[in-house]
Design an enzyme around this catalytic site. Structure first.
Site, PDB file in Angstrom:
ATOM      1  N   HIS A  30      45.247 -22.830 -16.884  1.00  0.00           N
ATOM      2  CA  HIS A  30      45.667 -24.238 -16.918  1.00  0.00           C
ATOM      3  C   HIS A  30      44.427 -25.105 -17.118  1.00  0.00           C
ATOM      4  CE1 HIS A  30      46.482 -28.091 -14.638  1.00  0.00           C
ATOM      5  NE2 HIS A  30      47.463 -28.090 -15.518  1.00  0.00           N
ATOM      6  N   ASN A  31      44.554 -26.176 -17.902  1.00  0.00           N
ATOM      7  CA  ASN A  31      43.400 -27.061 -18.171  1.00  0.00           C
ATOM      8  C   ASN A  31      42.141 -26.239 -18.464  1.00  0.00           C
ATOM      9  OD1 ASN A  31      45.079 -29.178 -17.725  1.00  0.00           O
ATOM     10  ND2 ASN A  31      44.117 -29.877 -15.837  1.00  0.00           N
TER      11      ASN A  31
ATOM     12  N   HIS B 171      40.736 -34.279 -20.116  1.00  0.00           N
ATOM     13  CA  HIS B 171      41.838 -34.548 -19.195  1.00  0.00           C
ATOM     14  C   HIS B 171      42.129 -36.044 -19.239  1.00  0.00           C
ATOM     15  CE1 HIS B 171      44.635 -33.131 -16.349  1.00  0.00           C
ATOM     16  NE2 HIS B 171      44.142 -33.749 -15.300  1.00  0.00           N
TER      17      HIS B 171
ATOM     18  N   ASP C 133       7.582   9.592  11.424  1.00  0.00           N
ATOM     19  CA  ASP C 133       6.109   9.582  11.313  1.00  0.00           C
ATOM     20  C   ASP C 133       5.532  10.927  11.744  1.00  0.00           C
ATOM     21  OD1 ASP C 133       3.487   8.897  11.036  1.00  0.00           O
ATOM     22  OD2 ASP C 133       3.404   7.565  12.781  1.00  0.00           O
TER      23      ASP C 133
ATOM     24  N   ASP D  58       0.833  -1.209   0.000  1.00  0.00           N
ATOM     25  CA  ASP D  58       0.000   0.000   0.000  1.00  0.00           C
ATOM     26  C   ASP D  58       0.868   1.260   0.000  1.00  0.00           C
ATOM     27  OD1 ASP D  58       1.113  -0.136   2.460  1.00  0.00           O
ATOM     28  OD2 ASP D  58      -0.768  -0.020   3.616  1.00  0.00           O
TER      29      ASP D  58
ATOM     30  N   ASP E 134      44.481 -29.948 -24.117  1.00  0.00           N
ATOM     31  CA  ASP E 134      44.965 -31.336 -24.008  1.00  0.00           C
ATOM     32  C   ASP E 134      44.304 -32.146 -25.116  1.00  0.00           C
ATOM     33  OD1 ASP E 134      46.320 -30.614 -21.802  1.00  0.00           O
ATOM     34  OD2 ASP E 134      45.443 -32.080 -20.440  1.00  0.00           O
TER      35      ASP E 134
ATOM     36  N   ASP F  20      28.427 -10.110  10.722  1.00  0.00           N
ATOM     37  CA  ASP F  20      29.318  -9.593  11.779  1.00  0.00           C
ATOM     38  C   ASP F  20      30.659  -9.329  11.094  1.00  0.00           C
ATOM     39  OD1 ASP F  20      27.322 -10.165  13.593  1.00  0.00           O
ATOM     40  OD2 ASP F  20      28.143 -12.109  14.150  1.00  0.00           O
TER      41      ASP F  20
ATOM     42  N   GLU G  85       6.813  -3.697   9.439  1.00  0.00           N
ATOM     43  CA  GLU G  85       7.416  -3.753   8.104  1.00  0.00           C
ATOM     44  C   GLU G  85       8.787  -3.081   8.090  1.00  0.00           C
ATOM     45  OE1 GLU G  85       3.615  -3.896   5.065  1.00  0.00           O
ATOM     46  OE2 GLU G  85       4.187  -1.965   5.877  1.00  0.00           O
TER      47      GLU G  85
ATOM     48  N   GLU H 112      45.083 -23.579 -22.524  1.00  0.00           N
ATOM     49  CA  GLU H 112      45.695 -24.897 -22.703  1.00  0.00           C
ATOM     50  C   GLU H 112      44.727 -25.860 -23.380  1.00  0.00           C
ATOM     51  OE1 GLU H 112      48.104 -28.265 -20.137  1.00  0.00           O
ATOM     52  OE2 GLU H 112      46.745 -26.931 -19.080  1.00  0.00           O
TER      53      GLU H 112
ATOM     54  N   GLU I 111      48.976 -29.627 -25.610  1.00  0.00           N
ATOM     55  CA  GLU I 111      49.550 -30.843 -25.031  1.00  0.00           C
ATOM     56  C   GLU I 111      49.052 -31.968 -25.930  1.00  0.00           C
ATOM     57  OE1 GLU I 111      48.826 -33.242 -21.097  1.00  0.00           O
ATOM     58  OE2 GLU I 111      49.595 -31.257 -20.581  1.00  0.00           O
TER      59      GLU I 111
END
Length: 752
Positions: A307-308, A352, A186, A154, A339, A647, A161, A337, A386
């Site tokens: 890598h990979n 892999h 208010d 509203d 493979d 926290d 709220e 890379e 590779e």
């Protein structure tokens, strides 16, 4: 219609593509060859959320935020669309790629024009959301939370709220305090807040006491900051080399109050606006461009390396994907890379070896690399092969590389004479280099005197390691047959075995490079740092993670950079502290994937050793003063815990030469992620600033278990701006957390 007002705010009022999205339409959602369903998609009135119908049995309609979209790709450019649709549907297809790990949404429109409108409209919305200032984003963040808290919609908020809202924005307040704010706002005593009262409430929430104090110290002109006051602040506090003209420009750019702007003054709101923009950021905006000399030989740069690259997850059973290459390249990774193994139907595949990871076609990977290599950086991409394939499939690999990459593939030295050093990133703009085995020296390529079709070479060092891990055999390195066609396209990155620095100096050409397993590289960096650095003054070194890291974890790249190693390959698919450091290292210089090494790492006469720190040009002793003042809008980490509020504590970390490594942290603040205040001072002693990295980490303190990461940010000390600065925060995966940040004061002072 509400959407018109919002469209106007986005600068898109009356835009045809936006109107098209607001009306919505049917699209085909594609998951596989057999799973293709019609779904209705529509942009919500807020112009920030996309709604789409979902499976009837679930009875749920789904929405996602435009903020969650990383990019929209036109055509069959995702792995799914490439696999599950016909090439004739190219014009109809598009994909929505999400930030983080959420799966792509693969879609097909009824016709090409509609596909164009969907992509055009979404692109405009995304770029508008991104260009909203941080201040506007903060506002939309707050108001969005307010709407969520307004249970009965509203446009009024009761005390209950309000408390729910405070929890949404990470602030725990006791009942008395909540009632106090409520009463203050208010004005009409109606028991709920509306209109201007909600605005007042919002102002109370966003008020920054620490900014008031700083502003008050410098606003010496009838309570406001004149251009002269601002100049004093910029010179004395921010340590910037600026003039009165610069101060006036900032007022013109950031003052929000018309009268103040006319009087050439900066109000508190204008001052806050300035502090939240790039001029007030910890990261020097001059380093957002390519500011380094890009005309030096390639080996004079650190190169962002993966890598990979084909893996999305771990190295034992995770999926291999072209998407993983796209993600790495879009992060400006410049060495990927591949493979390569024999696949079915004569087509080589990438996966892999000796594991259960899925396979992806070599051809598809090269196409994806070709499409995405130069979207975020023009500088060269190295494809590290590779090779485990038979000669026939190697010939096919060479064919795919030449035919798909075309002119962009470097297949011979750039001039007509035999080079004696690497070309520069500038000379190699938009080019691909292949790293792999070669049958002969490079001068043979210029003489063109070899007719042999294939011959044997020793296999790649990493391939031998891989075999060792996969088959548990400690056999001597085996020989493999190498096809001439594949050998010939290896020009500047020929793989050779490392037999010591003396041997390399006497026998190896500049383009012959070795790969080192992380522990071997670390031992060399410890025992022979200066020799390693000299080796890297005219050759490339590639470092790769130990094969035992089956979970795709990472090693610390800093000791490798400290001795001048260029290609320090990390598992990009694994969000980790090491990847944060990598992202920070390559943040400056337009995040182009190349960062010029300090001069003392580029000279053969340099005696630099990161472990001993003798006198030399590298030694620039400084004291780094860091004051952690406050943080803003830290996100909730554990969303499942209904009442969980952060926290927070802040840790400041330095990574560099061993003597510079340090870490200090603030105390934690209970139950306040919205505007926690620490005002804690730390002092760090830095010997080699050109190699030092600074990392901020915000954690959610937990006395019973490991702290959760809230956000982090990393950058080189050489790109840090002094004074009062805002530090943006990134997620573990490296994505920006809108509106969240840490406010600090920094001073880097020369030691006498």
């Amino acid at each position: 219609m509400e959407s018109n007002g919002i469209a106007a705010k986005h600068g898109l009022e009356g835009d045809e593509d936006l109107q098209f999205l607001l009306v919505g339409g049917e699209l085909v959602k594609i998951r596989s060859k057999s799973w293709k369903k019609n779904r209705f998609f529509k942009l919500q009135e807020d112009c920030k959320t996309l709604w789409h119908e979902s499976h009837k049995t679930f009875r749920r309609n789904q929405t996602f935020s435009i903020d969650d979209i990383e990019s929209v790709r036109r055509g069959r450019q995702s792995e799914g669309l490439n696999k599950h649709t016909d090439p004739s549907a190219e014009e109809l297809c598009f994909s929505i790629i999400f930030v983080g790990r959420k799966k792509n949404l693969d879609l097909m429109a009824g016709n090409g024009d509609e596909a164009k409108q969907w992509v055009g409209g979404l692109d405009k919305l995304i770029s508008n959301m991104r260009s909203l200032t941080r201040q506007q984003k903060s506002e939309h963040w707050i108001l969005n939370c307010m709407r969520k808290a307004d249970k009965n919609e509203d446009n009024k908020m009761t005390l209950k709220e309000l408390k729910h809202f405070l929890r949404q924005v990470n602030v725990e307040v006791d009942d008395t305090y909540a009632a106090e704010i409520f009463k203050k706002c208010d004005k009409s005593n109606s028991g709920s807040l509306e209109g201007s009262e909600i605005k007042h409430f919002y102002d109370l929430l966003t008020h920054r006491e620490e900014i008031d104090v700083i502003y008050g110290n410098y606003a010496q002109t009838e309570g406001q900051m004149s251009a002269r006051d601002l100049l004093n602040f910029l010179l004395n506090e921010q340590r910037e080399q600026v003039s009165m003209e610069d101060a006036l420009k900032l007022i013109d750019k950031y003052e929000v109050d018309g009268a103040a702007k006319q009087n050439k003054c900066l109000s508190i709101d204008g001052f806050l606006m300035y502090l939240h923009q790039e001029e007030g950021s910890i990261f020097n905006p001059a380093h957002k461009q390519v500011y380094q000399d890009m005309h030096q030989p390639l080996n004079n740069y650190y190169i962002s390396s993966s890598h990979n690259t084909y893996l999305m997850e771990d190295q034992l059973k995770g999926p291999s994907s072209t998407e993983a290459y796209i993600k790495a390249l879009m992060k400006s990774c410049r060495c990927v890379e591949l493979d390569c193994w024999d696949g079915a139907n004569g087509e080589p595949v990438i996966y892999h070896g000796y594991t259960l990871t899925s396979k992806v076609l070599f051809r598809d990977v090269i196409k994806a690399i070709n499409d995405f290599a130069f979207k975020t950086s023009d500088y060269p991409v190295i494809l590290s092969l590779e090779n485990h394939c038979s000669v026939d499939q190697q010939k096919l690999m060479a064919h795919h590389l030449v035919s798909i990459l075309g002119e962009a593939l470097v297949t011979k030295p750039l001039g007509n004479t035999m080079p004696t050093s690497f070309p520069s990133p500038e000379e190699l703009r938009g080019k691909f280099l292949i790293k792999g085995k070669r049958l002969n020296k490079l001068d043979a390529a210029l003489n063109n005197n070899s007719t042999i079709e294939e011959d044997t070479v020793s296999e790649e060092d990493e391939a031998a390691d891989c075999k060792e891990n996969g088959q548990k055999s400690k056999s001597k390195k085996s020989k493999i047959k190498l096809a001439k066609a594949l050998s010939d396209i290896v020009v500047f990155c020929k793989s050779v075995h490392f037999n010591g620095f003396e041997h390399a100096k006497d026998n190896l050409a500049f383009y012959e490079m070795s790969s080192f397993k992380e522990n071997k590289a670390l031992n060399l960096a410890d025992s022979s740092a200066t020799a390693y650095m000299h080796h890297n003054t005219d050759k490339l070194s590639r470092i790769y993670p130990a094969g035992s890291r089956t979970d795709s974890s990472n090693y610390n790249p800093v000791p490798m950079w400290n001795v001048g190693c260029q290609i320090v390959a990390l598992n990009f698919q694994t969000p980790s502290k090491e990847m944060h450091i990598n992202q920070g290292r390559f943040l400056p210089n337009a995040a182009c994937g190349y960062f010029l090494k300090p001069e003392f790492q580029r000279s053969l006469t340099s005696q630099f050793d990161p472990g001993t720190l003798s006198n030399g040009p590298w030694l620039k002793r400084k004291t780094f003063h860091v004051m952690v003042i406050s943080a803003q809008q830290l996100p909730k980490i554990n969303k499942d815990k209904h009442n969980s509020i952060v926290d927070p504590l802040v840790r400041v970390e330095i990574y560099g030469v061993p003597a510079d490594n340090a870490s200090k942290e603030t105390h934690y603040i209970e139950n306040n992620g919205f505007n926690p205040m620490w005002n804690e001072r730390f002092e760090f002693h830095i010997n080699v600033p050109e190699l030092a990295m600074l990392r901020f980490v915000v954690e959610d303190y937990d006395s019973t278990s490991q702290n959760d990461l809230v956000g982090q940010y990393c950058l080189p000390i050489t790109s840090v701006q002094s004074g009062y600065r805002h530090v943006p925060l990134l997620t573990k995966r490296g994505d920006v957390i809108c509106s969240a940040g840490v406010f600090v004061h920094l001073m880097l002072v020369d030691d006498q």
